[in-house]
Enzyme design. Structure first.
Site, PDB file in Angstrom:
ATOM      1  N   HIS A 109      43.274  26.164 -34.481  1.00  0.00           N
ATOM      2  CA  HIS A 109      43.458  27.073 -33.397  1.00  0.00           C
ATOM      3  C   HIS A 109      42.200  27.963 -33.052  1.00  0.00           C
ATOM      4  O   HIS A 109      42.400  29.068 -32.359  1.00  0.00           O
ATOM      5  CB  HIS A 109      44.717  27.753 -33.058  1.00  0.00           C
ATOM      6  CG  HIS A 109      45.944  26.782 -33.571  1.00  0.00           C
ATOM      7  ND1 HIS A 109      46.632  26.156 -32.234  1.00  0.00           N
ATOM      8  CD2 HIS A 109      46.424  26.229 -34.865  1.00  0.00           C
ATOM      9  CE1 HIS A 109      47.284  25.131 -33.158  1.00  0.00           C
ATOM     10  NE2 HIS A 109      47.505  25.481 -34.454  1.00  0.00           N
ATOM     11  N   SER A 239      15.997  33.937 -24.753  1.00  0.00           N
ATOM     12  CA  SER A 239      16.412  34.621 -23.525  1.00  0.00           C
ATOM     13  C   SER A 239      15.392  35.325 -23.015  1.00  0.00           C
ATOM     14  O   SER A 239      14.460  35.932 -23.719  1.00  0.00           O
ATOM     15  CB  SER A 239      17.457  35.512 -23.756  1.00  0.00           C
ATOM     16  OG  SER A 239      17.747  36.321 -22.557  1.00  0.00           O
TER      17      SER A 239
END
Length: 434
Positions: A109, A239
């Site tokens: 999970h 970036s």
């Protein structure tokens, strides 16, 4: 000719001599005039072969040309993809073997769970890809040739050419199928081979896309955790605005293209469902796009994943730190068992640990501090009988179960054997023109 039709050696030699003599400009002009791509090339070929013009395309239909060609191309496409997939599996197998014993925090999970190893987690990826390898091989081997079937699949034109001799029609079908490199032809067809074949082909490619999407998503998540990264070049920019960024753009590209690959199977699903009777032509334009795109997309994804798998970077210190943050809580059951062996009461010990672990959790969650559960255990006189055992009770390797043994057995028995047919094509790293 071998079955008795009046075709001369001279006509055959003329056609053989002009196989690569294709006047594409003439073919384009013929297609403008005839509005039929196959007949445009029949006319163009006949122009190059005046002696053979009378027997070119004899008894055939456009789908004899187009569909049989497609089946050859699909088979050859699988033969191009399979070694690439095998190389990716091989590179990941080497990675799994190298890190078979390295403990790492498992996630269920996407929440901290019991420990596994870096190599064992990689084996989850490999197992999916091995299934894909077997599925691609099966889909390739299940392909049959359309063969010589005529306009609606009845072979009527060929039965007429052979004056009602069924055995010669069957032998012609067999001979042409064998010459094309296929062991079998579909026994029944309409004008086309069943479009369910295209569903089978694109289904296995879509399934491969799902596997790669999962693998590369895991790598992207691990990159966020700073535990494992894809290759990052010395001068690469992550970036334009944030100079520190090391974006996992190769993995992102794989996920992006994998989504496209997974959606392409919808085309043949819909095409097969609306093929009226012996065929309709609304399949043609669709198939020219989706079949080619599926193989091309799978090809570049595999090349990119090979590049990723050849340059994966592991950060052991980060992995160790994350284990230290979570392992104390996981070790509580071991601590209880050790205390009982030392003469303690299980219920009393359980309550003590419950209180201390809640206090430690508050430090982590509310104060942003490190997990100090073990320090609290060391400071509590109740646990003095096992203070000397704490280091061994917290050894990460004791929490990975049989993960290292599973890796070794899996690679030896299930992975390396399936790669044997591709051994000669395993060499060479791949550099991407990004």
């Amino acid at each position: 000719q071998s079955l008795g039709l009046p075709i001369t050696d001279e006509q055959i030699k003329e056609m053989e001599a002009n196989l690569d003599n294709i006047d594409f400009e003439m073919a384009a002009e013929e297609e403008k005039k005839l509005r039929h791509d196959v007949m445009a090339h029949v006319h163009t070929f006949a122009h190059c072969c005046p002696k053979a013009a009378a027997i070119i395309h004899l008894g055939a239909t456009s789908c004899y040309v187009g569909d049989n060609t497609d089946l050859i191309v699909l088979r050859d496409g699988f033969n191009l993809l399979l070694p690439k997939l095998a190389r990716v599996i091989s590179r990941l197998a080497d990675f799994a073997e190298k890190y078979a014993d390295m403990p790492t925090l498992g996630f269920t999970h996407y929440q901290p769970a019991q420990l596994t190893t870096v190599g064992k987690r990689c084996c989850l990826w490999i197992q999916d890809l091995c299934m894909d390898l077997q599925n691609l091989e099966r889909a390739r081997d299940d392909l049959r040739f359309r063969g010589v079937k005529g306009t609606t699949g009845t072979q009527a034109s060929f039965l007429q050419l052979f004056e009602g001799d069924h055995s010669k029609v069957e032998e012609l079908d067999r001979l042409v199928t064998a010459k094309a490199g296929f062991k079998r032809a579909y026994m029944v067809t309409g004008q086309t081979y069943s479009r369910k074949v295209d569903i089978e082909v694109l289904s296995v490619l879509a399934s491969l896309g799902a596997s790669i999407h999962k693998i590369c998503t895991d790598i992207r998540l691990l990159a966020n955790l700073k535990e494992i990264e894809e290759p990052f070049e010395k001068d690469q920019i992550g970036s334009s605005a944030m100079p520190y960024k090391r974006n996992p753009m190769r993995s992102e590209r794989c996920c992006s293209l994998a989504r496209h690959l997974m959606t392409l199977v919808l085309d043949p699903l819909q095409t097969a469902s609306v093929q009226w009777f012996e065929r309709t032509l609304d399949d043609s334009a669709n198939r020219r796009v989706c079949l080619a795109e599926a193989f091309l997309t799978a090809d570049i994804i595999l090349s990119t994943l090979q590049n990723i798998s050849e340059g994966l970077v592991v950060y052991p210190k980060v992995i160790e730190r994350r284990i230290r943050q979570e392992l104390p809580f996981m070790a509580t059951e071991n601590i209880i068992m050790a205390m009982v062996k030392a003469g303690g009461n299980r219920q009393d010990c359980h309550e003590k640990i419950r209180v201390l672990s809640q206090q430690a959790a508050a430090v982590v969650k509310q104060e942003g501090g490190d997990n100090d559960f073990i320090a609290r255990v060391r400071a509590d006189p109740y646990f003095s009988p096992i203070h000397k055992q704490l280091e061994s009770l917290l050894d990460p390797s004791s929490f990975t179960g049989r993960a290292p043994q599973q890796v070794a057995k899996f690679l030896k028995e299930e992975v390396r054997p399936v790669l044997i047919p591709y051994q000669s094509k395993m060499g060479g790293k791949i550099e991407l023109a990004l």
